[in-house]
Design an enzyme around this catalytic site. Sequence first.
Site, PDB file in Angstrom:
ATOM      1  N   HIS A 125       5.136  27.344 -17.852  1.00  0.00           N
ATOM      2  CA  HIS A 125       4.886  26.314 -16.842  1.00  0.00           C
ATOM      3  C   HIS A 125       4.967  24.966 -17.549  1.00  0.00           C
ATOM      4  CE1 HIS A 125       3.355  24.651 -13.035  1.00  0.00           C
ATOM      5  NE2 HIS A 125       2.832  23.729 -13.828  1.00  0.00           N
ATOM      6  N   CYS A 126       5.864  24.118 -17.062  1.00  0.00           N
ATOM      7  CA  CYS A 126       6.097  22.828 -17.724  1.00  0.00           C
ATOM      8  C   CYS A 126       5.372  21.714 -16.971  1.00  0.00           C
ATOM      9  CB  CYS A 126       7.594  22.533 -17.787  1.00  0.00           C
ATOM     10  SG  CYS A 126       7.970  20.989 -18.654  1.00  0.00           S
ATOM     11  N   LEU A 127       4.440  21.093 -17.649  1.00  0.00           N
ATOM     12  CA  LEU A 127       3.681  19.994 -17.061  1.00  0.00           C
ATOM     13  C   LEU A 127       4.590  18.837 -16.673  1.00  0.00           C
ATOM     14  CD1 LEU A 127       0.826  18.645 -16.600  1.00  0.00           C
ATOM     15  CD2 LEU A 127       1.031  17.791 -18.937  1.00  0.00           C
ATOM     16  N   ASN A 131       6.451  22.035 -12.568  1.00  0.00           N
ATOM     17  CA  ASN A 131       7.070  23.244 -12.038  1.00  0.00           C
ATOM     18  C   ASN A 131       7.120  24.298 -13.142  1.00  0.00           C
ATOM     19  OD1 ASN A 131       8.373  24.913 -10.229  1.00  0.00           O
ATOM     20  ND2 ASN A 131      10.306  23.790 -10.237  1.00  0.00           N
TER      21      ASN A 131
END
Length: 276
Positions: A125-127, A131
């Site tokens: 999960h990419c801050l 998303n």
Amino acid sequence: MKCEKFVAFPIFSVFLVMGFVYLVTVFIFIEDWKGLRSTAGSLNAMIFTVLASLSLLSFLVCVLTDPGGVPPAYMPDIEHSGDSDPVAKKSVAHLSHCGKCAAYKPPRAHHCRVCRRCVLRMDHHCLWINNCVGHRNYKAFFVLVIYATVASMYSSIIIVLWAFQKEFNFNGRTPLKIFYITCGIMIVGLSLTLGTLLSWHIYLITQNMTTIEYYEGKRAAWLARKSGQNYRHPFNVGGYKNVTLVLGPNVMKWLCPTAVNHIKDGVDFPTARESL
């Protein structure tokens, strides 16, 4: 709505950094180095603008593209799992079940605590894109890292060339000196960070791994060594094929973040055993 994804501080921070790097590179360093009205200056500004635009496009695709959720009616094919032992089949069913979603999940899918659902071929999960990076947007994420790395390195080279020809005479204007030095350090640091991230994901792609699978594989390899066996990542089907599974079979479209017609349902993936 998808536009709501942009209402987040990390997204705003990315836009801010991208805009700052672009303005500083073009209107300060290139202007001061060659001049935007010169042939060399306008050419460098045009090249950097193209790189920045491609980075922005890839970023938008990453944010807006759903990484892929598990189909509601998905059920693991336990009967054709290759093992006739009822206990082993029960174990396969247990491993394929997500307790948080109370549903079955395909191989390579993992539950995201932030998104509160299982994501197909989840990498992380990419801050910064607000998303998950998963099956349907991993290519866009990888292409984004490529363009952002090349753009920041290009900016770093321009700053270095500017520094070599610049006579550092600011007539005692210390704040201006600090500004130039800070910009240089920030952009060079950004280049090193993005370059490291790019190297990491190049390795993952050539091995057909996700970040989660890499750490799971380290434990599996340790357990295999303890029992005197060798571990091989089950989805590693060979370097070139691994790359084409992510970027596509057409080399001319590898750097296009929206060229994803080769991506399948994300439920079934070729394995090393099948490729033998």
